[in-house]
Write a protein that holds these residues in place. Structure first.
Motif, PDB file in Angstrom:
ATOM      1  N   ARG A  13       0.839  -1.209   0.000  1.00  0.00           N
ATOM      2  CA  ARG A  13       0.000   0.000   0.000  1.00  0.00           C
ATOM      3  C   ARG A  13       0.872   1.257   0.000  1.00  0.00           C
ATOM      4  O   ARG A  13       0.643   2.194  -0.770  1.00  0.00           O
ATOM      5  CB  ARG A  13      -0.938  -0.001   1.202  1.00  0.00           C
ATOM      6  CG  ARG A  13      -1.933   1.170   1.190  1.00  0.00           C
ATOM      7  CD  ARG A  13      -2.806   1.170   2.438  1.00  0.00           C
ATOM      8  NE  ARG A  13      -2.104   1.727   3.581  1.00  0.00           N
ATOM      9  CZ  ARG A  13      -2.011   3.030   3.834  1.00  0.00           C
ATOM     10  NH1 ARG A  13      -2.563   3.917   3.028  1.00  0.00           N
ATOM     11  NH2 ARG A  13      -1.359   3.449   4.899  1.00  0.00           N
ATOM     12  N   LEU A  16       2.462   1.721  -3.380  1.00  0.00           N
ATOM     13  CA  LEU A  16       1.497   2.162  -4.382  1.00  0.00           C
ATOM     14  C   LEU A  16       1.062   3.612  -4.152  1.00  0.00           C
ATOM     15  O   LEU A  16       0.823   4.345  -5.118  1.00  0.00           O
ATOM     16  CB  LEU A  16       0.291   1.220  -4.410  1.00  0.00           C
ATOM     17  CG  LEU A  16       0.572  -0.109  -5.092  1.00  0.00           C
ATOM     18  CD1 LEU A  16      -0.527  -1.120  -4.784  1.00  0.00           C
ATOM     19  CD2 LEU A  16       0.731   0.085  -6.597  1.00  0.00           C
ATOM     20  N   LEU A  17       0.983   4.037  -2.903  1.00  0.00           N
ATOM     21  CA  LEU A  17       0.676   5.436  -2.625  1.00  0.00           C
ATOM     22  C   LEU A  17       1.760   6.341  -3.188  1.00  0.00           C
ATOM     23  O   LEU A  17       1.471   7.394  -3.775  1.00  0.00           O
ATOM     24  CB  LEU A  17       0.502   5.671  -1.123  1.00  0.00           C
ATOM     25  CG  LEU A  17      -0.792   5.157  -0.502  1.00  0.00           C
ATOM     26  CD1 LEU A  17      -0.740   5.280   1.021  1.00  0.00           C
ATOM     27  CD2 LEU A  17      -1.993   5.902  -1.070  1.00  0.00           C
ATOM     28  N   ALA A  33      -3.701   0.335  -6.443  1.00  0.00           N
ATOM     29  CA  ALA A  33      -3.848   1.017  -5.154  1.00  0.00           C
ATOM     30  C   ALA A  33      -5.260   0.813  -4.601  1.00  0.00           C
ATOM     31  O   ALA A  33      -5.431   0.573  -3.393  1.00  0.00           O
ATOM     32  CB  ALA A  33      -3.547   2.508  -5.308  1.00  0.00           C
ATOM     33  N   HIS A  37      -6.108  -1.248  -1.001  1.00  0.00           N
ATOM     34  CA  HIS A  37      -6.904  -0.595   0.049  1.00  0.00           C
ATOM     35  C   HIS A  37      -8.130  -1.444   0.392  1.00  0.00           C
ATOM     36  O   HIS A  37      -8.460  -1.615   1.569  1.00  0.00           O
ATOM     37  CB  HIS A  37      -7.311   0.821  -0.374  1.00  0.00           C
ATOM     38  CG  HIS A  37      -6.210   1.813  -0.207  1.00  0.00           C
ATOM     39  ND1 HIS A  37      -5.264   2.043  -1.170  1.00  0.00           N
ATOM     40  CD2 HIS A  37      -5.898   2.613   0.832  1.00  0.00           C
ATOM     41  CE1 HIS A  37      -4.408   2.956  -0.726  1.00  0.00           C
ATOM     42  NE2 HIS A  37      -4.770   3.316   0.491  1.00  0.00           N
TER      43      HIS A  37
END
Length: 153
Positions: A13, A16-17, A33, A37
């Motif tokens: 995560r 990907l952020l 992403a 989540h």
């Protein structure tokens, strides 16, 4: 999920952020992403990523189908039932043979009080996809009832 899996998903995560911040218009990065989540139970945080990936060009067809299902399902989980129905209808329109999209649309319709339409979708899905011999034996009747649940066939 095991603690190790949670840790791996959280690390993914964060990566990907960072990627999404550098490439905000990359459909695939936004889709990935959104998915991570969702897997972590962060549905509200997944929504903007789903929305961006669906509005950006370049999302492969299988991922587009997954994004429509994921966003529709996420809206439903968040209690945004009308948005769920709208999104899932888009998915069913684009991918009419996708049983998962039709199933999630039926669930969202149920949540909006459209019980007849939800039941009709599920009965048609059952009649066309079930390999159960007893269902197949009554396939014609099930299909007729799916068209008019109040009829006595």
């Amino acid at each position: 999920m095991s603690p190790t899996e949670d840790d791996q998903l959280e690390a993914t995560r964060r990566e990907l952020l960072a990627l999404a911040a550098r490439h905000p218009d990359d459909a695939l990065v936004n889709y990935r992403a959104a998915c991570v989540h969702d897997r972590l139970g962060l549905e509200a945080e997944a929504v903007p990523f789903y929305e961006r990936c669906l509005s950006a060009p370049g999302l492969p067809d299988d991922d587009r189908r997954g994004a429509l299902l994921g966003l529709g399902s996420t809206y439903r989980v968040l209690g945004r039932h009308a948005r769920a129905v709208e999104t899932l209808r888009r998915g069913v329109s684009a991918y009419p043979d996708d049983g998962a999209l039709r199933t999630f649309l039926a669930m969202a319709l149920y949540n909006t009080g459209a019980h007849h339409e939800a039941m009709s979708i599920l009965l048609n899905l059952l009649a066309t996809t079930s390999h159960d011999p007893s269902v197949q034996q009554y396939r014609r009747a099930i299909t007729l009832y799916a068209g008019d649940l109040d009829a006595s066939v």
